[in-house]
Scaffold this motif. Sequence first.
Motif, short mmCIF file in Angstrom:
data_model
loop_
_atom_site.label_atom_id
_atom_site.label_comp_id
_atom_site.label_asym_id
_atom_site.label_seq_id
_atom_site.Cartn_x
_atom_site.Cartn_y
_atom_site.Cartn_z
N ASP A 137 25.53 24.62 86.03
CA ASP A 137 26.90 24.91 86.45
C ASP A 137 27.50 23.82 87.34
O ASP A 137 28.59 23.99 87.90
CB ASP A 137 26.97 26.26 87.16
N LYS A 138 26.80 22.69 87.47
CA LYS A 138 27.35 21.55 88.21
C LYS A 138 28.48 20.87 87.43
O LYS A 138 29.25 20.10 87.99
CB LYS A 138 26.25 20.53 88.52
N VAL A 139 28.52 21.13 86.12
CA VAL A 139 29.55 20.55 85.26
C VAL A 139 30.54 21.65 84.89
O VAL A 139 30.13 22.75 84.49
CB VAL A 139 28.94 19.96 83.97
N PRO A 140 31.84 21.42 85.00
CA PRO A 140 32.83 22.43 84.61
C PRO A 140 32.64 22.85 83.15
O PRO A 140 32.34 22.02 82.28
CB PRO A 140 34.18 21.71 84.79
N SER A 141 32.82 24.15 82.90
CA SER A 141 32.63 24.66 81.54
C SER A 141 33.60 24.00 80.56
O SER A 141 33.29 23.84 79.38
CB SER A 141 32.82 26.18 81.52
N ALA A 142 34.78 23.59 81.05
CA ALA A 142 35.76 22.92 80.18
C ALA A 142 35.20 21.61 79.65
O ALA A 142 35.46 21.23 78.49
CB ALA A 142 37.05 22.65 80.95
N MET A 143 34.40 20.90 80.47
CA MET A 143 33.81 19.64 80.03
C MET A 143 32.69 19.88 79.01
O MET A 143 32.50 19.07 78.10
CB MET A 143 33.28 18.86 81.23
N LYS A 144 31.96 20.96 79.18
CA LYS A 144 30.91 21.30 78.20
C LYS A 144 31.53 21.62 76.85
O LYS A 144 31.04 21.18 75.80
CB LYS A 144 30.08 22.49 78.70
N ALA A 145 32.62 22.38 76.86
CA ALA A 145 33.33 22.71 75.62
C ALA A 145 33.91 21.45 74.99
O ALA A 145 33.84 21.26 73.77
CB ALA A 145 34.44 23.72 75.90
N PHE A 146 34.47 20.57 75.83
CA PHE A 146 35.04 19.32 75.34
C PHE A 146 33.97 18.45 74.69
O PHE A 146 34.17 17.91 73.60
CB PHE A 146 35.69 18.56 76.51
N LEU A 147 32.81 18.32 75.35
CA LEU A 147 31.72 17.53 74.80
C LEU A 147 31.23 18.10 73.47
O LEU A 147 30.99 17.35 72.51
CB LEU A 147 30.56 17.46 75.79
N SER A 148 31.06 19.42 73.42
CA SER A 148 30.58 20.07 72.18
C SER A 148 31.55 19.81 71.03
O SER A 148 31.12 19.43 69.92
CB SER A 148 30.43 21.58 72.39
N ALA A 149 32.84 20.01 71.27
CA ALA A 149 33.84 19.79 70.23
C ALA A 149 33.90 18.33 69.82
O ALA A 149 33.95 18.00 68.63
CB ALA A 149 35.21 20.27 70.71
N LEU A 150 33.88 17.43 70.82
CA LEU A 150 33.94 16.00 70.52
C LEU A 150 32.72 15.55 69.71
O LEU A 150 32.85 14.76 68.77
CB LEU A 150 34.02 15.21 71.83
N ALA A 151 31.53 16.05 70.08
CA ALA A 151 30.31 15.67 69.37
C ALA A 151 30.34 16.14 67.91
O ALA A 151 29.87 15.44 67.01
CB ALA A 151 29.08 16.23 70.08
N VAL A 152 30.91 17.33 67.69
CA VAL A 152 31.04 17.85 66.33
C VAL A 152 31.96 16.96 65.50
O VAL A 152 31.65 16.58 64.37
CB VAL A 152 31.54 19.31 66.35
N ILE A 153 33.13 16.62 66.08
CA ILE A 153 34.08 15.73 65.39
C ILE A 153 33.45 14.36 65.17
O ILE A 153 33.61 13.74 64.10
CB ILE A 153 35.38 15.59 66.20
#
Length: 389
Positions: A137-153
């Motif tokens: 939880d040291k990383v904002p959940s918005a950044m985790k979602a952004f990374l996941s979506a970006l990695a998929v693309i």
Amino acid sequence: MNRVVRIIHSDSAGGICLLITAILGVIAANSPFAHQYFELLEFHIGPMPLLEWVNDALMAIFFLFVGIEIKREMICGELNTNAKRFLPVIAACAGVLTPAAVYYLIAGHDPAFVHGWGIPTATDIAFAIGVMTMLGDKVPSAMKAFLSALAVIDDLIAIIVIAIFYGGGVSFQFLLYAAIVTAVLVYLNKNGYVRPVPYAVLGFVLWYCVLKSGIHATIAGVILAMTLPATGVHQGKEVTPMADWDHALDKWVTFLIIPLFAFFNTGVSFGDFTVQDLFHPVVFGVIFGLLIGKQLGIFTTVYALVKAGAIKMPNNTKWIHVYGTSLVCGIGFTMSLFVAALAFDPGIVQERAKVGIFIGSILSGVIGYAVLELAHKFRHKHDKLELSN
């Protein structure tokens, strides 16, 4: 025993397993058993050596798994609306083009090296998500979602790049056969067929046709994934075939296919490697493509879009979080190794590319982790000061 089960089911387990087998591959290539290791790679099973079975057949299953993840995200995940797709799509495109440009500026002057431009364009989902998971939880959940979506693309773009730029001579006859099989798969989907056997059999036929067509065989996995039905009805009950395939493949891909790929593709011999080799254009191009190109492309794109008012800053996120996440995206590894094997024939240049991947990915992961850890500490201190005041 319960602890082992928890580790296996943890999000970081795949990255840990991948790291261990990659290290074992390097050790094997530089051990007294190096000769046996390289002989194993060339050991023929039927028409192909073992290395090709791993890279062309098992990796097709990996790409099937990746394709399912992409489709799932587009149906009900982080990419299910145009608004959600906008930022990761633009950032991913910049995160592909910039590393390619950086590599080209460094190594593109030599025709023997220019084909490696695609190597630093990929982000390794397993390792990147693994770094974020370790931070918790040291990383904002918005950044985790952004990374996941970006990695998929990013993976989707990598698949397109492989299909267009890293195939062999095209056989239009087998391409036609592949198109016919694909049409049958689409027909099954549209008419509500949900049982796995027809899809599995046709998927194998499709893989063979694509393999013979000259386009890289792994693309068959993605095509099959896109034709799998997300939902359906079987014997009066609602079923979810795509999710069932995803669940069935998950552990096989995580703990067998990707580790085998890593073990067979990270075998770089350092016996003749010198300090001067670190300055080889391919090594430099890959390192700076991953470490500088990725962060530059992704961070500047997000910054420009926010400042232009095209998007809002993600919730609870500071620019240091965006920068740290952009750095983590420079972990190329699996996809980069895969492209390196397609870009260069086995030999010195391919080994130099792998060295660049190792160094660039490690630096991106370590520095990205440190930046995000630092961001959390600064934020924690800031919150304490505000409370004390």
